[in-house]
Design an enzyme around this catalytic site. Structure first.
Site, PDB file in Angstrom:
ATOM      1  N   SER A  15      77.524  50.064   8.988  1.00 11.85           N
ATOM      2  CA  SER A  15      76.202  49.467   9.164  1.00 11.85           C
ATOM      3  C   SER A  15      75.195  49.875   8.089  1.00 11.85           C
ATOM      4  O   SER A  15      74.153  49.236   7.954  1.00 11.85           O
ATOM      5  CB  SER A  15      75.635  49.824  10.540  1.00 11.85           C
ATOM      6  OG  SER A  15      75.552  51.228  10.707  1.00 11.85           O
ATOM      7  N   GLY A  17      74.640  52.373   4.117  1.00  9.69           N
ATOM      8  CA  GLY A  17      75.167  53.270   3.095  1.00  9.69           C
ATOM      9  C   GLY A  17      74.044  54.113   2.546  1.00  9.69           C
ATOM     10  O   GLY A  17      72.867  53.737   2.616  1.00  9.69           O
ATOM     11  N   ARG A  18      74.376  55.270   1.990  1.00  9.27           N
ATOM     12  CA  ARG A  18      73.328  56.125   1.411  1.00  9.27           C
ATOM     13  C   ARG A  18      73.911  56.951   0.282  1.00  9.27           C
ATOM     14  O   ARG A  18      75.103  57.260   0.251  1.00  9.27           O
ATOM     15  CB  ARG A  18      72.706  57.051   2.456  1.00  9.27           C
ATOM     16  CG  ARG A  18      73.682  57.893   3.267  1.00  9.27           C
ATOM     17  CD  ARG A  18      74.092  57.203   4.551  1.00  9.27           C
ATOM     18  NE  ARG A  18      75.023  58.028   5.318  1.00  9.27           N
ATOM     19  CZ  ARG A  18      74.645  58.828   6.293  1.00  9.27           C
ATOM     20  NH1 ARG A  18      73.370  58.949   6.568  1.00  9.27           N
ATOM     21  NH2 ARG A  18      75.541  59.503   6.977  1.00  9.27           N
ATOM     22  N   ASP A 240      85.972  58.439   5.826  1.00  9.28           N
ATOM     23  CA  ASP A 240      84.786  59.194   6.233  1.00  9.28           C
ATOM     24  C   ASP A 240      85.075  60.267   7.278  1.00  9.28           C
ATOM     25  O   ASP A 240      84.452  61.330   7.283  1.00  9.28           O
ATOM     26  CB  ASP A 240      83.664  58.269   6.705  1.00  9.28           C
ATOM     27  CG  ASP A 240      84.109  57.219   7.720  1.00  9.28           C
ATOM     28  OD1 ASP A 240      85.220  57.341   8.273  1.00  9.28           O
ATOM     29  OD2 ASP A 240      83.342  56.273   7.967  1.00  9.28           O
ATOM     30  N   THR A 241      86.037  60.016   8.146  1.00  9.13           N
ATOM     31  CA  THR A 241      86.374  61.028   9.157  1.00  9.13           C
ATOM     32  C   THR A 241      86.880  62.307   8.496  1.00  9.13           C
ATOM     33  O   THR A 241      86.473  63.420   8.850  1.00  9.13           O
ATOM     34  CB  THR A 241      87.444  60.501  10.125  1.00  9.13           C
ATOM     35  OG1 THR A 241      86.975  59.305  10.729  1.00  9.13           O
ATOM     36  CG2 THR A 241      87.763  61.536  11.194  1.00  9.13           C
ATOM     37  N   THR A 262      79.605  55.761  14.759  1.00  8.63           N
ATOM     38  CA  THR A 262      80.006  54.469  15.291  1.00  8.63           C
ATOM     39  C   THR A 262      81.281  54.625  16.113  1.00  8.63           C
ATOM     40  O   THR A 262      81.442  54.029  17.173  1.00  8.63           O
ATOM     41  CB  THR A 262      80.220  53.457  14.144  1.00  8.63           C
ATOM     42  OG1 THR A 262      78.996  53.326  13.424  1.00  8.63           O
ATOM     43  CG2 THR A 262      80.630  52.107  14.681  1.00  8.63           C
ATOM     44  N   ASN A 299      91.032  58.192  18.442  1.00  3.57           N
ATOM     45  CA  ASN A 299      89.915  57.298  18.146  1.00  3.57           C
ATOM     46  C   ASN A 299      89.297  56.837  19.460  1.00  3.57           C
ATOM     47  O   ASN A 299      89.981  56.244  20.295  1.00  3.57           O
ATOM     48  CB  ASN A 299      90.401  56.079  17.363  1.00  3.57           C
ATOM     49  CG  ASN A 299      90.668  56.405  15.908  1.00  3.57           C
ATOM     50  OD1 ASN A 299      89.764  56.406  15.089  1.00  3.57           O
ATOM     51  ND2 ASN A 299      91.926  56.690  15.596  1.00  3.57           N
ATOM     52  N   GLN A 307      74.936  51.420  20.001  1.00  6.93           N
ATOM     53  CA  GLN A 307      74.287  50.662  18.933  1.00  6.93           C
ATOM     54  C   GLN A 307      74.186  49.184  19.297  1.00  6.93           C
ATOM     55  O   GLN A 307      73.143  48.548  19.097  1.00  6.93           O
ATOM     56  CB  GLN A 307      75.066  50.837  17.630  1.00  6.93           C
ATOM     57  CG  GLN A 307      75.011  52.244  17.061  1.00  6.93           C
ATOM     58  CD  GLN A 307      76.106  52.515  16.039  1.00  6.93           C
ATOM     59  OE1 GLN A 307      76.932  51.649  15.743  1.00  6.93           O
ATOM     60  NE2 GLN A 307      76.118  53.714  15.498  1.00  6.93           N
ATOM     61  N   GLY A 405      76.291  61.953  12.737  1.00  6.17           N
ATOM     62  CA  GLY A 405      75.023  61.476  13.275  1.00  6.17           C
ATOM     63  C   GLY A 405      74.900  61.622  14.772  1.00  6.17           C
ATOM     64  O   GLY A 405      73.811  61.866  15.299  1.00  6.17           O
TER      65      GLY A 405
END
Length: 467
Positions: A15, A17-18, A240-241, A262, A299, A307, A405
């Site tokens: 959702s 990016g940074r 990412d995990t 997420t 998972n 969200q 997060g």
């Protein structure tokens, strides 16, 4: 005074990016967000796709910011979600669409795979839990629906590897992301080429697998001209995990974690994969991690449900406020967060209400009630998974580290401690970007080991304890 060295993590989620710069100042880790951008799948004639050209433009814009603020990174690494990929032809043009994992093209593709290899045998070979969006089923969809695309493909690059290629010009496959394809041999840490041949996939498109921490080149001349500087491209754990797991603030080997975002990824680190029938029955997966380790995890649908509900009913409300409102509700309904009905529904609110109605439970009507149901359902699911982990590993865990997060969700942390009966250590929140940065720092020699890096994480960031 020696000038600080900066390392750039580009962390792209489903959702947003940074771009986050990391450095060491006064012995502590310092993170600075320099750019943020929106992400999401586009509906292109009924197919959910990623706009990778737009995302790459965002990558470049964020890298330009480093030049503007005079903080040129030593290196850069990109991490994203798993399973999705780009196909390239001989001229490096994209073949077909870059389809997202929530698209329904993989419907019934598991049946096509199981005509060739049974579900049990597939797990025994790869150790990866079945998820209908895994790359193996996506590739089967390409083979069945667009065979000309697979035949034309000269390279398959997972999403972060494609972006690394656009930065430095080298096509490589990073280990942690590759394992999400369900096509890697967990013992050799390489593609299972025999399996690939059995399935009739184009073998030549699979790139060589490299471990996290590998330096794969400097920026191309074109990229250097666009961003105004040069730096090295270093592979983080691009899934990412796996990056988030690097940021666990503990040097203990037997640690249970939840990478909360997420998705909720709950598990432990192991040296070797468990591809047993018992592990499969519990629906655990053996994904790749830093140093060739296995991130052994389950998972769980995660905060995607929250969200979706919030975005429909009150998109301006903060998650902190929503957590607080949910904590005041008394509704006791529980849904199964693992149920496929919550993966990609047209209306998450209606799906949760329908589930409660079907199971003869109180139906949540308001946003706080819906959030209460989801948070309690997640905590209950965490408890069940903790029990399964302890049974499968033969190890008892005296705490749970929640990173990412979701570690800021106070009510969920309280519920998790309550349901599991063990203390919850929450933080750091920017775990994924932090793990990406730690990989680059280790490669540069800032830390001589992952243990030293994790010690610094524990000393730098506030960890909140719930019990």
């Amino acid at each position: 005074m020696e000038k600080a060295k900066y390392f750039l993590a580009i962390d792209i989620g489903a959702s947003s990016g940074r771009h986050i710069l990391g450095s060491i100042q006064d012995g502590k880790l310092v993170l600075e967000e320099v750019y943020r951008f929106w992400n999401g799948m586009d509906d292109i004639d009924g197919t959910l796709c990623w706009d990778v050209d737009r995302l790459f433009r965002e990558i470049i814009e964020g890298m330009k910011k480093c030049k503007e603020i005079d903080k040129i990174p030593v290196s850069v690494g990109i991490d994203t979600w798993g399973v999705d990929f780009v196909l390239l032809d001989e001229e490096d043009n994209i073949v077909g669409q870059t389809v997202g994992y929530r698209d329904h093209r993989t419907d019934n593709m598991d049946e096509e795979v199981y005509k060739i290899i049974s579900e049990d045998d597939l797990y025994a070979r790869t150790g990866i839990q079945k998820a209908i969006y895994n790359t193996i089923y996506q590739l089967m969809a390409v083979k069945k629906q667009h065979p000309e695309h697979m035949e034309k493909a000269a390279a398959m690059l997972m999403i972060p590897d494609y972006f690394h290629y656009r930065l430095c010009g080298n096509k490589v496959q990073e280990y942690s992301e590759a394992t999400t394809a369900q096509l890697v041999n967990p013992a050799t840490r390489d593609w299972d080429y025999e399996l690939i041949e059995m399935l009739g996939f184009n073998e030549k498109m699979f790139q060589k697998i490299y471990m996290p921490g590998t330096k794969i080149g400097s920026l191309t001349e074109k990229v250097k001209e666009m961003v105004g500087y040069d730096c090295q491209v270093v592979l983080p754990p691009t899934h990412d995990t796996a990056s988030a797991v690097m940021a666990i603030p503990s040097v203990d080997e037997d640690v249970c974690y939840i990478s909360s975002g997420t998705w909720s990824l709950m598990g432990v680190e192991r040296k070797d994969a468990d591809c047993s029938a018992k592990s499969k029955a519990a629906n655990f997966t053996n994904e790749g991690g830093y140093g060739g380790k296995i991130t052994y995890l389950a998972n769980i649908m995660g905060l995607w449900m929250i969200q979706s509900v919030r975005n429909k009913l009150a998109p301006e409300m903060s998650y902190g406020e929503l957590c607080d409102l949910a904590s005041k509700e008394t509704i006791e309904s529980i849904v199964n967060c693992q149920d496929d009905c919550f993966l990609s529904p047209d209306d998450m609110v209606a799906e949760i209400q329908s589930y409660c109605q079907r199971t003869s439970q109180a139906v949540p009507e308001t946003l706080p009630q819906l959030a209460c149901v989801v948070y309690n359902s997640l905590a209950k699911c965490y408890t069940e998974k903790l029990q399964e982990i302890e049974k499968l590993t033969g190890t008892g865990y005296d705490r749970i580290h929640i990173i990412g997060g979701g570690s800021n969700a106070v009510y969920l942390n309280e519920l998790t401690a309550k349901y599991t009966g063990v203390p919850v250590y929450a933080g750091p929140g920017e775990a994924t970007a932090l793990g990406n940065i730690l990989t680059q720092m280790i490669e540069e020699g800032i830390f001589d080991s992952l243990s030293k890096a994790r010690e610094c994480v524990a000393e730098t960031f506030e960890i909140n304890i719930y019990q």
